[in-house]
Design a protein around this motif. Structure first.
Motif, PDB file in Angstrom:
ATOM      1  N   ALA A 145       0.824  -1.210   0.000  1.00 54.29           N
ATOM      2  CA  ALA A 145       0.000   0.000   0.000  1.00 54.29           C
ATOM      3  C   ALA A 145       0.856   1.257   0.000  1.00 54.29           C
ATOM      4  N   LEU A 146       0.278   2.296  -0.602  1.00 47.29           N
ATOM      5  CA  LEU A 146       0.866   3.640  -0.610  1.00 47.29           C
ATOM      6  C   LEU A 146      -0.020   4.513   0.266  1.00 47.29           C
ATOM      7  N   ALA A 147       0.598   5.267   1.166  1.00 49.25           N
ATOM      8  CA  ALA A 147      -0.166   6.193   2.014  1.00 49.25           C
ATOM      9  C   ALA A 147       0.019   7.608   1.487  1.00 49.25           C
ATOM     10  N   ILE A 148      -1.102   8.293   1.223  1.00 43.58           N
ATOM     11  CA  ILE A 148      -1.020   9.680   0.768  1.00 43.58           C
ATOM     12  C   ILE A 148      -1.236  10.610   1.958  1.00 43.58           C
ATOM     13  N   ASP A 149      -0.232  11.472   2.229  1.00 41.17           N
ATOM     14  CA  ASP A 149      -0.315  12.494   3.279  1.00 41.17           C
ATOM     15  C   ASP A 149      -0.815  11.933   4.610  1.00 41.17           C
ATOM     16  N   PRO A 150      -0.165  10.875   5.126  1.00 44.99           N
ATOM     17  CA  PRO A 150      -0.722  10.178   6.309  1.00 44.99           C
ATOM     18  C   PRO A 150      -0.477  10.930   7.615  1.00 44.99           C
ATOM     19  N   LEU A 151      -1.105  12.090   7.735  1.00 40.24           N
ATOM     20  CA  LEU A 151      -0.974  12.895   8.951  1.00 40.24           C
ATOM     21  C   LEU A 151      -1.418  12.078  10.163  1.00 40.24           C
ATOM     22  N   ASP A 152      -2.587  11.466  10.040  1.00 37.60           N
ATOM     23  CA  ASP A 152      -3.071  10.623  11.140  1.00 37.60           C
ATOM     24  C   ASP A 152      -2.491   9.227  10.940  1.00 37.60           C
ATOM     25  N   HIS A 153      -1.202   9.118  11.274  1.00 37.78           N
ATOM     26  CA  HIS A 153      -0.490   7.864  11.003  1.00 37.78           C
ATOM     27  C   HIS A 153      -1.110   6.703  11.759  1.00 37.78           C
ATOM     28  N   GLU A 154      -1.673   6.982  12.938  1.00 39.00           N
ATOM     29  CA  GLU A 154      -2.263   5.881  13.713  1.00 39.00           C
ATOM     30  C   GLU A 154      -3.485   5.308  13.006  1.00 39.00           C
ATOM     31  N   LYS A 155      -4.340   6.184  12.515  1.00 35.23           N
ATOM     32  CA  LYS A 155      -5.528   5.696  11.793  1.00 35.23           C
ATOM     33  C   LYS A 155      -5.117   4.967  10.520  1.00 35.23           C
ATOM     34  N   CYS A 156      -4.114   5.511   9.831  1.00 35.17           N
ATOM     35  CA  CYS A 156      -3.659   4.873   8.593  1.00 35.17           C
ATOM     36  C   CYS A 156      -3.074   3.491   8.883  1.00 35.17           C
ATOM     37  N   LEU A 157      -2.260   3.412   9.932  1.00 36.84           N
ATOM     38  CA  LEU A 157      -1.635   2.127  10.270  1.00 36.84           C
ATOM     39  C   LEU A 157      -2.688   1.114  10.716  1.00 36.84           C
ATOM     40  N   LYS A 158      -3.655   1.574  11.469  1.00 37.39           N
ATOM     41  CA  LYS A 158      -4.706   0.651  11.924  1.00 37.39           C
ATOM     42  C   LYS A 158      -5.523   0.126  10.743  1.00 37.39           C
ATOM     43  N   THR A 159      -5.833   1.042   9.813  1.00 34.08           N
ATOM     44  CA  THR A 159      -6.589   0.615   8.636  1.00 34.08           C
ATOM     45  C   THR A 159      -5.798  -0.414   7.843  1.00 34.08           C
ATOM     46  N   ALA A 160      -4.496  -0.151   7.658  1.00 36.07           N
ATOM     47  CA  ALA A 160      -3.655  -1.085   6.908  1.00 36.07           C
ATOM     48  C   ALA A 160      -3.610  -2.439   7.611  1.00 36.07           C
ATOM     49  N   LYS A 161      -3.492  -2.396   8.929  1.00 33.03           N
ATOM     50  CA  LYS A 161      -3.428  -3.660   9.696  1.00 33.03           C
ATOM     51  C   LYS A 161      -4.733  -4.441   9.551  1.00 33.03           C
ATOM     52  N   ASP A 162      -5.852  -3.732   9.689  1.00 33.28           N
ATOM     53  CA  ASP A 162      -7.153  -4.387   9.571  1.00 33.28           C
ATOM     54  C   ASP A 162      -7.336  -5.029   8.194  1.00 33.28           C
ATOM     55  N   GLU A 163      -6.773  -4.401   7.172  1.00 35.46           N
ATOM     56  CA  GLU A 163      -6.933  -4.912   5.805  1.00 35.46           C
ATOM     57  C   GLU A 163      -5.849  -5.927   5.444  1.00 35.46           C
ATOM     58  N   MET A 222       5.324   7.208  10.697  1.00 32.28           N
ATOM     59  CA  MET A 222       4.994   6.182   9.713  1.00 32.28           C
ATOM     60  C   MET A 222       6.252   5.466   9.211  1.00 32.28           C
ATOM     61  N   VAL A 223       7.312   6.241   8.969  1.00 28.96           N
ATOM     62  CA  VAL A 223       8.571   5.636   8.506  1.00 28.96           C
ATOM     63  C   VAL A 223       9.146   4.734   9.597  1.00 28.96           C
ATOM     64  N   ARG A 224       9.103   5.222  10.852  1.00 31.51           N
ATOM     65  CA  ARG A 224       9.636   4.415  11.975  1.00 31.51           C
ATOM     66  C   ARG A 224       8.942   3.068  12.059  1.00 31.51           C
ATOM     67  N   GLN A 225       7.648   3.061  11.813  1.00 29.55           N
ATOM     68  CA  GLN A 225       6.895   1.819  12.035  1.00 29.55           C
ATOM     69  C   GLN A 225       6.814   0.926  10.813  1.00 29.55           C
ATOM     70  N   THR A 226       7.071   1.479   9.636  1.00 30.01           N
ATOM     71  CA  THR A 226       6.909   0.662   8.422  1.00 30.01           C
ATOM     72  C   THR A 226       8.169   0.609   7.563  1.00 30.01           C
ATOM     73  N   GLY A 227       9.081   1.582   7.734  1.00 30.02           N
ATOM     74  CA  GLY A 227      10.236   1.674   6.837  1.00 30.02           C
ATOM     75  C   GLY A 227       9.867   2.172   5.447  1.00 30.02           C
ATOM     76  N   ALA A 228       8.679   2.740   5.311  1.00 27.51           N
ATOM     77  CA  ALA A 228       8.213   3.198   3.989  1.00 27.51           C
ATOM     78  C   ALA A 228       9.113   4.300   3.429  1.00 27.51           C
ATOM     79  N   ARG A 229       9.210   4.345   2.100  1.00 27.72           N
ATOM     80  CA  ARG A 229       9.974   5.403   1.413  1.00 27.72           C
ATOM     81  C   ARG A 229       9.061   6.598   1.173  1.00 27.72           C
ATOM     82  N   ILE A 230       9.647   7.792   1.284  1.00 29.25           N
ATOM     83  CA  ILE A 230       8.867   9.016   1.082  1.00 29.25           C
ATOM     84  C   ILE A 230       9.060   9.538  -0.345  1.00 29.25           C
ATOM     85  N   LEU A 231       7.952   9.785  -1.028  1.00 28.40           N
ATOM     86  CA  LEU A 231       7.960  10.323  -2.389  1.00 28.40           C
ATOM     87  C   LEU A 231       7.313  11.708  -2.373  1.00 28.40           C
TER      88      LEU A 231
END
Ligand code: ZN
Length: 263
Positions: free
Chosen positions: A27-45, A68-77
Motif C-alpha cells: 500500500a501507498l499512504a497519501i499524506d498520512p498525517l493521522d499515522h495511527e488511523k492509517c496504520l490501523k486501517t492497513a493492519k485491519d486490511e 509512519m517511517v519508523r513503524q513501516t520503513g516506507a519510502r517518502i515520495l
C-alpha cells in the motif's frame, strides 16, 4: 486498485488515503498525517505500507511521515523541488513519472503548482480514473495560495491540466471542505441548482463516508471551473465594476480566488 479514504476528524478536516494492490497487499499512504488511523486501517486490511506520497510540503500533509517511517520503513515520495522542505525524501517526482504500488497499481504523477510550487497530484489510469488532488482541487473549490503558492500558476494548472482530464475521473482531495465551498459557489452563482441540491444533500454528511465527486460534477458545482458562466461574471462585476463584458477566464479565476480569500 483499492482506495481507502481516511477521515482524520481533526480541525483542518484532512483526508488521508491508502491505495493498495489487491494482489500483493502493498500500500501507498497519501499524506498520512493521522499515522495511527492509517496504520490501523492497513493492519485491519492486511496491507503493508511501503510508500508515503506527500502531495506537498505543508505540515498538515507531512506531519505523520516520521512516525509512519519508523513503524513501516516506507519510502517518502514527493515533488522534486520539495527535497529541501521534506526531510527524508527517498524519491523525487517529476511530471509523467509513474508510481507503482505492488503488481497492479500504476499512478501517473502530475506536476500541479499553485497551492505551493512543489505540489503533485496522482492520476490512476484505471477503468474509472481517479485523481488524488491534495490541496490543488477540492470538492467545489480550489486551494489557497497563501503559503508558498501563486494564483496564476493555480489557474494554469486548472485550465491546462485538470480541465482536460476525463470527466469520469473521481476526485479525492486532501481536505473535506465541500460544504463551505458549495456555500461560496452559491454566493457567486445563486442560480446554480446543482450546487444548491448538493448542499441540501451533503450539509450533514458523515465524512467517514464522504461523497466522492467526479470532474464532470466539479464542472457543475465548482466556481473555479465556471469561469464563463454569465451569472458568475455578472456577480463578479458587482465587486469589480471595471470587468470587461467578456472577461478572459484567467481574469475571472484570479478575481474569484481573491474574493474567496476574503469570504
Ligand atoms: Zn496545503
Amino acid at each position: 486498485m483499492i482506495v481507502k479514504q481516511i477521515w482524520t476528524g481533526n480541525a483542518y478536516r484532512n483526508f488521508n488515503y491508502l491505495i493498495a494492490c489487491g494482489e500483493t497487499g502493498e500500500a501507498l499512504a497519501i499524506d498520512p498525517l493521522d499515522h495511527e488511523k492509517c496504520l490501523k486501517t492497513a493492519k485491519d486490511e492486511g496491507w503493508d505500507i511501503t510508500q508515503i506520497l506527500n502531495t506537498h510540503e505543508h505540515g498538515d500533509h507531512t506531519g505523520g511521515n516520521d512516525a509512519m517511517v519508523r513503524q513501516t520503513g516506507a519510502r517518502i515520495l514527493a515533488h522534486k523541488d520539495a527535497a529541501d522542505k521534506i526531510p527524508g525524501m527517498a524519491r523525487a517526482l517529476s511530471a509523467g513519472d509513474v508510481v507503482k504500488v505492488g503488481k497492479t497499481v500504476e499512478l501517473e504523477v502530475l506536476d500541479t503548482p499553485g497551492h505551493t510550487m512543489c505540489h503533485v497530484c496522482l492520476l490512476s489510469h484505471t477503468d474509472r480514473p481517479a485523481l488524488f488532488s491534495g490541496d490543488t482541487l477540492f470538492n467545489a473549490g480550489a486551494g489557497n495560495c497563501h503559503h508558498g503558492g501563486h494564483p496564476s500558476a493555480l489557474y494554469k494548472t486548472f485550465s491546462d491540466q485538470l480541465a482536460r482530464l476525463s470527466p469520469a475521473t473521481a476526485v479525492y482531495p486532501g481536505h473535506d471542505y465541500i460544504e463551505n465551498n458549495l456555500r461560496f459557489t452559491l454566493s457567486r452563482e445563486p442560480d446554480n441548482e446543482q450546487a444548491q441540491a448538493m448542499l441540501d444533500r451533503l450539509a450533514s454528511q458523515d465524512p467517514n463516508h464522504a461523497y466522492v465527486s467526479t470532474l464532470e460534477v466539479e464542472m457543475q458545482i465548482n466556481t473555479f471551473f465556471r469561469l464563463t458562466s454569465p451569472t458568475v461574471i455578472a456577480k463578479l462585476r458587482e465587486s469589480f465594476p471595471d470587468l470587461p463584458d467578456q472577461p478572459d477566464p484567467r481574469t475571472v479565476f484570479l478575481k474569484l480566488r481573491e474574493l474567496r480569500n476574503q469570504w
